[in-house]
Motif scaffolding. Structure first.
Motif, short mmCIF file in Angstrom:
data_model
loop_
_atom_site.label_atom_id
_atom_site.label_comp_id
_atom_site.label_asym_id
_atom_site.label_seq_id
_atom_site.Cartn_x
_atom_site.Cartn_y
_atom_site.Cartn_z
N SER A 33 0.81 -1.10 0.54
CA SER A 33 -0.03 0.04 0.33
C SER A 33 1.16 1.02 -0.14
N LYS A 35 1.41 5.54 0.82
CA LYS A 35 0.93 6.44 1.99
C LYS A 35 0.41 7.61 1.21
N GLY A 36 -0.47 7.83 0.72
CA GLY A 36 -1.31 8.25 0.31
C GLY A 36 -2.31 8.88 0.99
N LEU A 37 -3.02 10.16 1.01
CA LEU A 37 -4.44 10.20 2.33
C LEU A 37 -5.21 9.50 1.86
N ALA A 38 -5.61 8.95 0.92
CA ALA A 38 -6.78 7.74 0.86
C ALA A 38 -5.98 5.99 0.19
N PRO A 39 -5.19 5.69 1.23
CA PRO A 39 -4.59 4.48 0.80
C PRO A 39 -4.96 4.17 -0.15
N LEU A 40 -3.46 3.51 -1.03
CA LEU A 40 -4.13 2.20 -2.50
C LEU A 40 -3.26 1.73 -2.18
N THR A 41 -4.61 0.00 -2.25
CA THR A 41 -3.39 -1.48 -2.09
C THR A 41 -4.27 -2.12 -2.86
#
Length: 99
Positions: A33, A35-41
């Motif tokens: 994943s 480390k964005g504000l809305a993490p993508l996994t």
């Protein structure tokens, strides 16, 4: 779990005992994943194949027909049966017997 992953480098390492005779491959799920504000996994399956090593000694089982044989026994007289087994695979598990 027999394997560990370094979260920074992605390096997968062995952390437990592996025995080919118990299991010859492992499938592990890796998750990454950002480390964005809305993490993508995302996930990916990794298959680890184990290569057998020569780590088992042959086992010998002897079936004796009698504890003694007469001195006039003919050549070719069977005096015992020998059974040999090695739990290793491939060439490592092939056995030969000699006297």
């Amino acid at each position: 779990m027999l394997f560990d992953i370094n979260p920074s480098t992605g390096e997968i390492t062995v952390k437990g005992l592996i025995d080919y005779e118990q299991k010859d491959k492992y499938e592990i799920e890796i998750q990454a994943s950002d480390k964005g504000l809305a993490p993508l996994t995302t996930e990916k399956s990794v298959i680890i194949k184990i290569v057998d090593v020569n780590d088992n000694t042959p086992e010998i089982d002897i079936t004796s027909f009698s504890s003694s044989i007469p001195e006039d026994s003919r050549p070719g007289t069977t005096v015992a049966l020998v059974s040999v087994n090695d739990f290793d695979s491939g060439t490592n598990g092939k056995v030969i017997c000699n006297v």
